[in-house]
Design a protein around this motif. Structure first.
Motif, short mmCIF file in Angstrom:
data_model
loop_
_atom_site.label_atom_id
_atom_site.label_comp_id
_atom_site.label_asym_id
_atom_site.label_seq_id
_atom_site.Cartn_x
_atom_site.Cartn_y
_atom_site.Cartn_z
N LEU A 239 11.86 23.64 -4.98
CA LEU A 239 10.55 23.01 -4.94
C LEU A 239 10.46 21.96 -6.02
O LEU A 239 10.85 22.19 -7.16
CB LEU A 239 9.44 24.04 -5.14
N GLN A 240 9.97 20.78 -5.66
CA GLN A 240 9.55 19.77 -6.63
C GLN A 240 8.17 19.30 -6.20
O GLN A 240 7.85 19.27 -5.01
CB GLN A 240 10.52 18.59 -6.67
N GLY A 241 7.36 18.89 -7.17
CA GLY A 241 6.02 18.45 -6.85
C GLY A 241 5.12 19.64 -6.50
O GLY A 241 5.42 20.80 -6.80
N THR A 242 4.02 19.34 -5.84
CA THR A 242 3.05 20.39 -5.50
C THR A 242 3.32 21.03 -4.15
O THR A 242 2.79 22.09 -3.86
CB THR A 242 1.63 19.79 -5.49
N GLY A 243 4.13 20.40 -3.35
CA GLY A 243 4.48 20.94 -2.04
C GLY A 243 5.57 20.10 -1.43
O GLY A 243 5.68 18.90 -1.70
N ILE A 244 6.41 20.73 -0.62
CA ILE A 244 7.57 20.01 -0.10
C ILE A 244 7.94 20.55 1.28
O ILE A 244 7.69 21.72 1.59
CB ILE A 244 8.76 20.12 -1.08
N GLU A 245 8.51 19.69 2.10
CA GLU A 245 8.94 20.06 3.44
C GLU A 245 10.06 19.13 3.87
O GLU A 245 10.55 18.31 3.10
CB GLU A 245 7.76 19.98 4.41
N ALA A 246 10.47 19.24 5.12
CA ALA A 246 11.42 18.32 5.74
C ALA A 246 12.70 18.13 4.94
O ALA A 246 13.06 17.02 4.56
CB ALA A 246 10.76 16.96 5.98
#
Length: 461
Positions: A239-246
């Motif tokens: 995980l980086q940032g506040t939320g991640i996908e794709a």
């Protein structure tokens, strides 16, 4: 346009295995000759001023810093279904040509459950033919985020996508021609919801990276066969940032290892993060510094593959490169120079109006060997300094304005591979940021490291 009829038997596709040996050679030859990368994506911005649901392309020599093509406009747009796409995926087929797959969805009405994928064929991504939609299932569910790979054991291509058969899973259909497909079956269902799979084959191992909907992290799974329901998760959550996908996997063509990209969402929902690893098979992904990579402006949920030098040059010749630049900060690499209420400042990307960060770097108004920065969305206005503060102002064509709006491009004070800008009429002063606002201040090679970094920028599309 008539929809392609779906075939739910594998027998009609059985001839693919017989040609496997012949087809693999051109693909291998292309892989060995790759010297650059192409990225496919769609675009969105926080207030959707930059939203476009056609197929966008960008190219890169290093796979890290990207140049949008066609002025960051789409190169092709769906003409059937929901008349828009998301999540485009480009695959080089076994014969060396390309196929493009994409989610059949325009915008963010995720309740529209299309059973279809958009599909195009292309020889070299300079033109697109054979547009069609293929029906993947008969469920009342979405068909999102396709990825595809060549399954050597089957002698067919596997198309993997996100769907919900009572829970969020990955389904797979097999095909030899991307016209007819087999019946769908569950490809990966680990007991919790999953989304956005990306599959690559490296050596004898097939890797599947995905988002765990339970905790929001990205994970990697692997299989020795690539068969449905044969994958075992082997990485920790990423995980980086506040939320991640794709998740998006790319093998570096220079042999330096692998990169994993993730598309962020949440309060900042239009940026990418990246990791690197010397070996995809290990659990050792290292977050990369945003200073070292620059995704295409406004890009969302893309795919990346290697291309040859000839293909790279053909893409540039066909679609052209941007007639504008952005200035990325060296020490605050998530921020770009923009104008806001006529003040020149650094703001974290993304934002709207997104055009506020776009500049035409033209010959200097006071000296053509220098440069001036003309606003793209206010073309009669330029960056100029006034009482050492930098602002956007309309060109009144006075000698004072022309001098204040002219800068000399120099090697970056903090990094010679980047750029600094020296004032034309105050030659000891350089363009720099302070408290996120731009001004010109006296600087030199003996200035503090922090001051020199404040005055160093990357010119990027």
């Amino acid at each position: 346009m008539p929809l392609t009829r779906r075939a739910f038997t594998l027998g009609a596709l059985s001839t693919a295995a017989a040609t496997t040996g012949m087809l693999s050679l051109p693909h291998a030859a292309h892989a060995a000759a790759n010297t650059a990368y192409v990225m496919a994506y769609f675009t969105e911005t926080p207030q959707f001023q930059g939203a476009d649901y056609g197929l966008h392309l960008a190219v890169s020599r290093d796979g890290l810093n990207w140049t949008p093509l066609n002025q960051n406009n789409p190169v092709v747009t769906p003409t059937a279904g929901q008349l828009g796409l998301r999540d485009p995926f480009v695959l080089r087929k076994q014969d060396g040509t390309f196929v493009v797959l994409a989610t059949d969805l325009k915008g963010t009405n995720f309740g529209l459950n299309s059973q279809y994928l958009h599909v195009w064929d292309s020889t070299d991504l300079t033109s697109f033919t054979g547009y069609r939609r293929i029906r993947m299932h008969t469920l009342n569910t979405h068909t999102w985020a396709p990825t595809a790979f060549w399954d050597t054991a089957r002698g067919q291509y596997a198309i993997v996508y996100s769907a919900n058969n009572g829970q969020d899973v990955f389904l797979v259909n097999y095909t030899s021609d991307f016209h007819t497909v087999s019946s769908p079956q569950v490809f990966f269902s680990p007991g919790f919801g999953v989304l956005d799979g990306d599959v690559v084959v490296d050596g004898g191992t097939t890797y599947l990276y995905y988002k765990n909907l339970g905790n929001g992290n990205l994970y990697g799974a692997r299989s020795s066969t690539g068969a449905p329901n044969s994958f075992t998760t082997y990485t920790s959550g990423l995980l980086q940032g506040t939320g991640i996908e794709a998740p998006l996997l790319v093998k570096a063509i220079d042999g330096s290892g692998w990169r994993l990209w993730g598309d962020s969402y949440g309060p900042v929902n239009n940026d990418y993060y990246a990791w690197s690893s010397a070996a995809i098979g290990g659990n050792s992904w290292t977050p990369m510094n945003q200073r070292d990579y620059t995704p295409p402006m406004n890009a969302k949920h893309g795919s990346m593959i290697g291309i040859t030098d000839a293909e790279y040059n053909s893409l540039i010749a066909r679609w052209g490169t941007p007639n504008w630049v952005r200035l990325k900060s060296s020490n605050l690499p998530d921020r770009y120079v923009r104008h806001a209420d006529n003040v020149a400042r650094l703001d974290a990307y993304p934002f709207d109006p997104y055009q506020d960060q776009m500049w035409r770097m033209v010959p200097g108004l006071a000296d053509s060997t220098g440069v001036s920065f003309q606003s793209v969305n206010y073309p009669g206005s330029y960056l100029r300094h006034y009482n050492y503060e930098v602002r956007l102002a309309a060109n009144d064509n006075t000698s004072v304005f022309r001098a204040d709006a002219t800068f000399y491009r120099t090697a970056g004070l903090a990094d010679a591979a980047w750029t600094s800008f020296r004032s034309y009429n105050f030659p000891t002063r350089y363009l720099r940021h302070a408290n996120y606002v731009l001004r010109i201040d006296p600087l030199s090679g003996s200035s503090s490291a922090a001051d020199r970094q404040d005055a160093t920028f990357r010119l990027t599309p």
